[in-house]
Design an enzyme around this catalytic site. Structure first.
Site, PDB file in Angstrom:
ATOM      1  N   LYS A 157       0.793  -1.064  -0.041  1.00 58.00           N
ATOM      2  CA  LYS A 157      -0.076  -0.002  -0.137  1.00 58.00           C
ATOM      3  C   LYS A 157       0.940   1.123  -0.034  1.00 58.00           C
ATOM      4  O   LYS A 157       1.988   1.339   0.691  1.00 58.00           O
ATOM      5  CB  LYS A 157      -0.815   0.032   1.169  1.00 58.00           C
ATOM      6  CG  LYS A 157      -2.024  -1.187   1.170  1.00 58.00           C
ATOM      7  CD  LYS A 157      -2.980  -1.000   2.287  1.00 58.00           C
ATOM      8  CE  LYS A 157      -3.767  -2.212   2.309  1.00 58.00           C
ATOM      9  NZ  LYS A 157      -5.229  -2.125   1.311  1.00 58.00           N
ATOM     10  N   HIS A 192      -1.050  -8.597   8.535  1.00 56.42           N
ATOM     11  CA  HIS A 192      -1.090  -7.149   8.165  1.00 56.42           C
ATOM     12  C   HIS A 192      -0.611  -6.086   9.595  1.00 56.42           C
ATOM     13  O   HIS A 192       0.096  -5.180   9.099  1.00 56.42           O
ATOM     14  CB  HIS A 192      -2.414  -6.849   7.703  1.00 56.42           C
ATOM     15  CG  HIS A 192      -3.084  -7.619   6.726  1.00 56.42           C
ATOM     16  ND1 HIS A 192      -2.191  -8.076   5.561  1.00 56.42           N
ATOM     17  CD2 HIS A 192      -4.384  -8.030   6.290  1.00 56.42           C
ATOM     18  CE1 HIS A 192      -2.744  -8.823   4.642  1.00 56.42           C
ATOM     19  NE2 HIS A 192      -3.989  -8.991   5.233  1.00 56.42           N
TER      20      HIS A 192
END
Ligand code: BG6
Length: 479
Positions: free
Chosen positions: A177, A235
């Protein structure tokens, strides 16, 4: 940046991940000119299709999932022309020779294992046996990478039989990201933050990954995982590592991963009181509860978790990190907030209130960062203080190119082709993350700790608020 010619084979090419993420990401890279004339994409799966049918499938996937990026029909047909399909038996012999014929060692060969981990060994073995791999070959594997330390070790061992660590790309898409990469740029590209980035100046850190979706059709997978295995072990752990790690000597794969590993190894195991687990309840207008979604009224799997973790090292001793993630929460928001301490003394007196700087790193939506600073309220009203954000929303900074913030998978797949492992997890890192998660999960199982219900589309269970309040702190709003 141009990349060399490549053959990318997607095992599980007709699966959900390929449809939603991998193929649209490749298409965008194609449109950006990163796929040269020789490069090819090959879908491989067990269902019977010819290449023409698979190309239709790809075109449909792009129509459906390539949002926020306009393209021409010409681009689409140029892309699908580069695509082939092979029907393959991962556990047998069918299709392998054809696959060998379609790929070439003159190009970078990458094999994406978008299949159940139980097939990793069989695929790795056959790639070898059918001459599809050499020292330059790369394989890409997805999470879940094991469900505990033992199974992760076993998977690593199976892959290591045929591939070197430098050939294995374990994806955690959060690392791709844009804001997550920016986090490293902000930390290590500025003089401003690093001197303050420690327990002396940082009161605490909050990491929130809130989703509005429920478990939907993924109940069977999810109920065996829960938020801890599905989100925290990977994550959130990765975000925590990047926030907390020491500056690596350079931005390269082993330097960065060595530092992340040290953070994981320095994590304490939180006690039962420092963890809140929840399951979403049914809504009044008839949306099912978690238990209904997974079709098991006795499930003790959590769809929400909040926890307070401590990093036992010189830099962070005394600064807790609060993690929170869950399904069916109030909004889809992911952010990291670094909350600095208050000034040691207020020269403006008690009436000026309490203020602190907060650096917020927004992963989604509305990617960007802001730094809350305290200033004088404008006007003649005396020395009143207010907090205002120094806002750096990427969309504003990028202007008309805002649409071009690449999806995590675009960045990561191109890194595989470039041979850059910096944003991928190393085997020992994944094992260490499980070694931390395992005793926590075992303690719930052993003590029969059950999740508490929470209202769908709320901020999670009340107990999660208490986790902060009892420390005199509060969660940032989920909005
Ligand atoms: C996946 C999890 O890895 O990440 C899902 O398995 C979750 O449960 C997803 O919804 C969240 O990813 P993102 O990019 O939408 O935040």
């Amino acid at each position: 940046i141009p990349v060399e010619s490549f053959d990318l084979v997607i095992f599980g090419g007709t699966g959900d991940l390929a449809r939603r993420k991998i193929l649209p990401a490749l298409f965008r890279r194609f449109c950006a000119g990163q796929m040269d004339q020789q490069s090819r994409i090959i879908g491989a799966a067990r269902s019977e299709h010819d290449s023409a049918e698979f190309r239709d499938f790809v075109a449909q996937a792009i129509g459906e999932f390539n949002t926020g990026h306009s393209y021409t029909q010409e681009e689409l047909s140029g892309f699908v022309e580069r695509i082939d399909y092979v029907q393959i038996d991962a556990l047998g012999t069918d299709g392998w020779e054809e696959l060998a014929r379609l790929t070439s060692s003159e190009r970078t060969r990458a094999f994406y294992f978008s299949v159940a981990p139980a097939l990793f060994g069989a695929l790795a073995e056959r790639l070898h046996k059918y001459g599809l791999s050499d020292d330059a070959t790369r394989i890409v594997v997805e999470k879940p990478f094991g469900r505990d330390e033992a199974s992760a070790r076993a998977l690593n061992a199976v892959l290591a039989e045929h591939f070197e660590e430098s050939q294995i790309y374990r994806i955690d898409h959060y690392l791709g990201k844009e804001t997550v990469q920016n986090l490293m740029a902000v930390r290590f590209g500025n003089m401003l933050f690093e001197p303050l980035w420690n327990a002396q100046y940082v009161d605490h850190i909050q990491i929130t990954v809130a989703e509005t979706v429920g478990v939907g059709g993924r109940g069977e997978y999810y109920d065996k995982s829960g938020a801890m295995r599905d989100m925290v072990q990977n994550h959130l752990m990765q975000l925590l590592c990047l926030i907390a790690m020491e500056p690596p000597a350079k931005f390269d794969h082993d330097a960065v991963r060595d530092e992340k590993l040290k953070v994981i190894r320095a994590l304490d195991i939180p006690s039962v009181e420092d963890i809140v687990r929840g399951q979403y309840a049914a809504t009044e207008d008839g949306e099912p509860s978690y238990l209904q979604d997974v079709n098991d009224p006795a499930s003790t799997t959590e769809s929400f978790i909040a926890m307070k973790v401590r990093i036992s090292n010189w830099r962070w001793a005394g600064t807790p990190i609060y993690l929170r993630t869950g399904k069916k929460l109030k909004a889809r928001t992911s952010e990291i907030a670094v909350v600095f301490k208050e000034t040691p003394h207020s020269i403006f007196g008690p009436e000026s209130g309490r203020h602190r700087n907060i650096l917020t790193i927004r992963l989604q939506p509305n990617e960007g960062m802001d730094l809350g600073v305290t200033i004088k309220e404008p006007g003649p009203g005396g020395m009143r203080l207010v907090d205002v954000p120094l806002d750096m929303t990427f969309a504003d900074a990028l202007g008309p190119d805002a649409d071009d913030v690449p999806d995590a998978y675009e960045r990561l797949i191109m890194d595989v082709i470039r041979g850059n492992q910096t944003l991928f997890m190393r085997g020992d890192e994944v094992e260490a993350a499980w070694a931390w998660a395992d005793p926590i999960i075992e303690a719930w199982e052993k003590n029969g700790v059950k999740p508490v219900p929470y209202d769908a589309y709320s901020t999670g269970p009340e107990d999660a608020l208490m986790l902060m309040h009892r420390d005199g702190r509060r969660w940032r709003e989920i909005k």
